[in-house]
Design a protein around this motif. Structure first.
Motif, PDB file in Angstrom:
ATOM      1  N   SER A  49      -0.925  -7.620  -5.729  1.00 26.18           N
ATOM      2  CA  SER A  49      -0.033  -8.066  -6.803  1.00 26.18           C
ATOM      3  C   SER A  49       1.256  -7.260  -6.820  1.00 26.18           C
ATOM      4  O   SER A  49       2.347  -7.817  -6.941  1.00 26.18           O
ATOM      5  N   VAL A  50       1.123  -5.943  -6.700  1.00 28.22           N
ATOM      6  CA  VAL A  50       2.304  -5.078  -6.690  1.00 28.22           C
ATOM      7  C   VAL A  50       3.180  -5.389  -5.486  1.00 28.22           C
ATOM      8  O   VAL A  50       4.404  -5.453  -5.599  1.00 28.22           O
ATOM      9  N   GLU A  51       2.572  -5.600  -4.325  1.00 27.95           N
ATOM     10  CA  GLU A  51       3.336  -5.930  -3.119  1.00 27.95           C
ATOM     11  C   GLU A  51       4.141  -7.212  -3.319  1.00 27.95           C
ATOM     12  O   GLU A  51       5.297  -7.298  -2.892  1.00 27.95           O
ATOM     13  N   LEU A  52       3.558  -8.195  -3.973  1.00 27.45           N
ATOM     14  CA  LEU A  52       4.270  -9.455  -4.216  1.00 27.45           C
ATOM     15  C   LEU A  52       5.421  -9.271  -5.195  1.00 27.45           C
ATOM     16  O   LEU A  52       6.509  -9.810  -4.989  1.00 27.45           O
ATOM     17  N   VAL A  53       5.195  -8.506  -6.259  1.00 26.08           N
ATOM     18  CA  VAL A  53       6.225  -8.314  -7.273  1.00 26.08           C
ATOM     19  C   VAL A  53       7.391  -7.489  -6.730  1.00 26.08           C
ATOM     20  O   VAL A  53       8.554  -7.828  -6.937  1.00 26.08           O
ATOM     21  N   LEU A  54       7.091  -6.396  -6.033  1.00 26.88           N
ATOM     22  CA  LEU A  54       8.137  -5.499  -5.541  1.00 26.88           C
ATOM     23  C   LEU A  54       8.652  -5.869  -4.155  1.00 26.88           C
ATOM     24  O   LEU A  54       9.639  -5.318  -3.703  1.00 26.88           O
ATOM     25  N   ASP A  55       7.966  -6.782  -3.485  1.00 27.89           N
ATOM     26  CA  ASP A  55       8.317  -7.204  -2.121  1.00 27.89           C
ATOM     27  C   ASP A  55       8.383  -6.007  -1.171  1.00 27.89           C
ATOM     28  O   ASP A  55       9.311  -5.852  -0.393  1.00 27.89           O
ATOM     29  N   LYS A  56       7.363  -5.134  -1.280  1.00 23.69           N
ATOM     30  CA  LYS A  56       7.236  -3.961  -0.420  1.00 23.69           C
ATOM     31  C   LYS A  56       5.773  -3.752  -0.098  1.00 23.69           C
ATOM     32  O   LYS A  56       4.891  -4.106  -0.865  1.00 23.69           O
ATOM     33  N   LYS A  57       5.507  -3.173   1.051  1.00 25.76           N
ATOM     34  CA  LYS A  57       4.149  -2.803   1.455  1.00 25.76           C
ATOM     35  C   LYS A  57       3.757  -1.563   0.650  1.00 25.76           C
ATOM     36  O   LYS A  57       4.551  -0.639   0.478  1.00 25.76           O
ATOM     37  N   LEU A  58       2.532  -1.541   0.116  1.00 30.80           N
ATOM     38  CA  LEU A  58       2.097  -0.449  -0.753  1.00 30.80           C
ATOM     39  C   LEU A  58       0.896   0.265  -0.149  1.00 30.80           C
ATOM     40  O   LEU A  58      -0.033  -0.364   0.340  1.00 30.80           O
ATOM     41  N   GLU A  59       0.957   1.579  -0.191  1.00 32.85           N
ATOM     42  CA  GLU A  59      -0.152   2.428   0.278  1.00 32.85           C
ATOM     43  C   GLU A  59      -0.466   3.418  -0.842  1.00 32.85           C
ATOM     44  O   GLU A  59       0.438   4.028  -1.416  1.00 32.85           O
ATOM     45  N   ILE A  60      -1.747   3.563  -1.168  1.00 31.44           N
ATOM     46  CA  ILE A  60      -2.195   4.475  -2.211  1.00 31.44           C
ATOM     47  C   ILE A  60      -2.847   5.681  -1.573  1.00 31.44           C
ATOM     48  O   ILE A  60      -3.724   5.545  -0.707  1.00 31.44           O
ATOM     49  N   GLU A  61      -2.438   6.881  -1.970  1.00 31.48           N
ATOM     50  CA  GLU A  61      -3.025   8.134  -1.484  1.00 31.48           C
ATOM     51  C   GLU A  61      -3.393   8.989  -2.687  1.00 31.48           C
ATOM     52  O   GLU A  61      -2.699   8.960  -3.712  1.00 31.48           O
ATOM     53  N   GLU A  62      -4.464   9.771  -2.566  1.00 31.26           N
ATOM     54  CA  GLU A  62      -4.858  10.691  -3.625  1.00 31.26           C
ATOM     55  C   GLU A  62      -4.280  12.074  -3.349  1.00 31.26           C
ATOM     56  O   GLU A  62      -4.219  12.506  -2.194  1.00 31.26           O
TER      57      GLU A  62
END
Length: 64
Positions: A49-62
């Motif tokens: 969902s975030v990728e679609l809204v921001l039009d960017k690839k998203l990676e989550i890291e801890e």
């Protein structure tokens, strides 16, 4: 990253964000330890969902 995009990101992920690194069309979001699963969502639904809204690839890291 613009302030408006950062606020959208915080709202959509619904977790505390330690920092965000931007590399072209890719965002790496660092969240506190134990919060990555919540930020990713069931089956990756939140990330998509975030990728679609921001039009960017998203990676989550801890972070530690």
């Amino acid at each position: 990253m613009e302030e408006e995009e950062l606020e959208k990101l915080k709202s959509m992920l619904d977790v505390e964000i330690d920092r965000v690194e931007e590399d072209g069309d890719k965002l790496t979001v660092y969240v506190p330890e134990g919060q990555a699963a919540k930020a990713i969502g069931s089956g990756g639904s939140v990330v998509r969902s975030v990728e679609l809204v921001l039009d960017k690839k998203l990676e989550i890291e801890e972070t530690d």
